[in-house]
Scaffold this active site. Structure first.
Site, PDB file in Angstrom:
ATOM      1  N   GLU A 191     -24.382  26.667  71.376  1.00  0.00           N
ATOM      2  CA  GLU A 191     -24.513  25.779  70.213  1.00  0.00           C
ATOM      3  C   GLU A 191     -25.369  24.586  70.582  1.00  0.00           C
ATOM      4  O   GLU A 191     -26.255  24.164  69.849  1.00  0.00           O
ATOM      5  CB  GLU A 191     -23.122  25.322  69.743  1.00  0.00           C
ATOM      6  CG  GLU A 191     -23.111  24.744  68.324  1.00  0.00           C
ATOM      7  CD  GLU A 191     -23.411  23.248  68.244  1.00  0.00           C
ATOM      8  OE1 GLU A 191     -23.672  22.762  67.128  1.00  0.00           O
ATOM      9  OE2 GLU A 191     -23.411  22.561  69.283  1.00  0.00           O
ATOM     10  N   ASP A 207     -19.814  26.587  74.720  1.00  0.00           N
ATOM     11  CA  ASP A 207     -20.653  25.856  75.677  1.00  0.00           C
ATOM     12  C   ASP A 207     -20.497  24.352  75.520  1.00  0.00           C
ATOM     13  O   ASP A 207     -20.006  23.860  74.504  1.00  0.00           O
ATOM     14  CB  ASP A 207     -22.123  26.239  75.490  1.00  0.00           C
ATOM     15  CG  ASP A 207     -22.665  25.812  74.130  1.00  0.00           C
ATOM     16  OD1 ASP A 207     -21.972  26.023  73.121  1.00  0.00           O
ATOM     17  OD2 ASP A 207     -23.772  25.243  74.087  1.00  0.00           O
TER      18      ASP A 207
HETATM   19 ZN   LIG Z   1     -20.155  20.758  69.115  1.00  0.00          ZN
END
Ligand SMILES: [Zn+2]
Length: 372
Positions: A140, A79
């Protein structure tokens, strides 16, 4: 050794796949197919049921030829932050840049591109290796949610490397802090501010007194704390009955973190009590910290890998958390490695091509160094 054009092409293809946090379906499918075609066993875990993201984490296993070598792993995240849609990358000298309207997404597609090139090189050059795992996470950037819901039963690795830090290839983040979130609700008593203020208990005053008793900002080299948000109150003529405060504390030392959080919680609770109000304080561990030294195998292997690609290893510490924190917290020693991306989370983000090449070399070097 590294096929530079192929690597650049791969990187440019990856950054053009929209994958803002929550919307990782397309890149997940893309990588699934790519890794399968390279001969890896690819599994998407069931984390999407918990994260509500459009895809799960990918765990790809590459069976090695050296039976007694330890299984190691690499990770980077799929992401990106926003604005990360319709990225238009171009090459400017030694850099890959955006058109200035979006981020680039080298955080962390540089990690993915380096890893994929590393896998290709291992195959083409017939480099002997043990079993390898590659973990490509979702979310993340949205609070390490993919890693936090990773299906750990799929992990066989004994230790590994996250490719998700800025700075020149050669930097090894051996330590990163744990983070605790603190939410405090102060319940005072409402009253008319003009006619009967003595009948009220101002939640804002309680909170401000409590906060004034706290150590905040930089506590010491390893510890920080911050009051980040303050919400409450209705009107100037009402003694405020309620406020909510959002805070955090971080430390690379677990004991110091516990102590700092305790002090903040106590300040809210005691002050509220003294002033006739009530404090409800919730604390939540967001992610654990990790702390490795040169005594640890994972650091030794990282140092050896960096030297093998002709760089000087630098051991550093981080002030923030990443997937490495979560994976290390699962008992799989992990260090985060610098891969050279710059100005991340801004529309000036750019990726150094020489660093991208070095990062791909580093994948191979780490595999070789871990095989014996
Ligand atoms: Zn990163």
């Amino acid at each position: 050794m590294v096929n530079k054009n192929r690597l650049i092409d791969e990187f440019i293809r990856l950054v053009q796949i929209d994958s803002e946090s929550g919307n990782e379906r397309a890149i997940c499918d893309f990588l699934k197919e790519k890794l399968s075609s390279l001969g890896l066993d690819v599994v998407e875990d069931c984390s999407a049921a918990f994260t509500k993201h459009s895809a799960g984490n990918l765990i790809a296993t590459y069976t090695g030829s050296i039976a007694d070598a330890p299984t190691i792993y690499f990770t980077s995240h799929m992401d990106t932050v926003a604005p990360g849609k319709k990225v238009k990358p171009s090459i400017l000298g030694d850099y890959i840049v955006t058109d200035g309207t979006t981020i680039l997404g080298s955080d962390d597609k540089a990690g993915i591109a380096a890893i994929v090139e590393g896998i290709r090189l291992l195959r083409e050059l017939n480099i002997p290796h043990g079993n390898l795992q590659f973990v490509f996470t979702v979310g993340e950037e949205s609070g390490l949610v993919g890693a936090r819901h990773l299906d750990k039963s799929l992990m066989e690795a004994e230790y590994g490397f996250a490719f998700d830090a800025g700075g020149q290839v050669g930097e090894i983040i051996t330590s990163a802090p744990a983070q605790v979130k603190i939410e405090a609700e102060i319940h005072g008593k409402a009253a008319h501010a003009g006619s009967s203020p003595e009948a009220g208990i101002s939640a804002i005053q309680v909170a401000s007194q409590a906060i004034s008793k706290m150590k905040l900002g930089r506590i010491d080299a390893e510890t920080t704390a911050n009051i980040g948000m303050f919400q409450g109150g209705i009107a100037t003529n009402v003694v405020p009955e309620y406020v909510k405060i959002f805070a955090e504390a971080r430390s690379r030392d677990e004991k110091k973190l516990v102590h700092q959080v305790e002090e903040m919680v106590m300040a809210f609770e005691l002050t509220a009590k003294q002033m006739g109000a009530k404090a409800e304080v919730e604390t939540k561990s967001l992610y654990p910290g990790y702390f490795f030294t040169e005594e640890d195998l994972v650091v030794q292997k990282a140092i050896a890998g960096v030297k093998k690609v002709g760089r000087t290893p630098h051991l550093g510490v981080s002030g923030g958390g990443s997937d490495a924190n979560v994976l290390a917290g699962y008992g799989i020693p992990t260090v985060n490695l610098s891969i050279g991306y710059e100005n991340i989370h801004t529309t000036n983000e750019r990726m150094s091509i020489p660093e991208l090449v070095k990062a791909a070399e580093l994948v191979v070097a780490l595999v070789e160094e871990s095989a014996h």
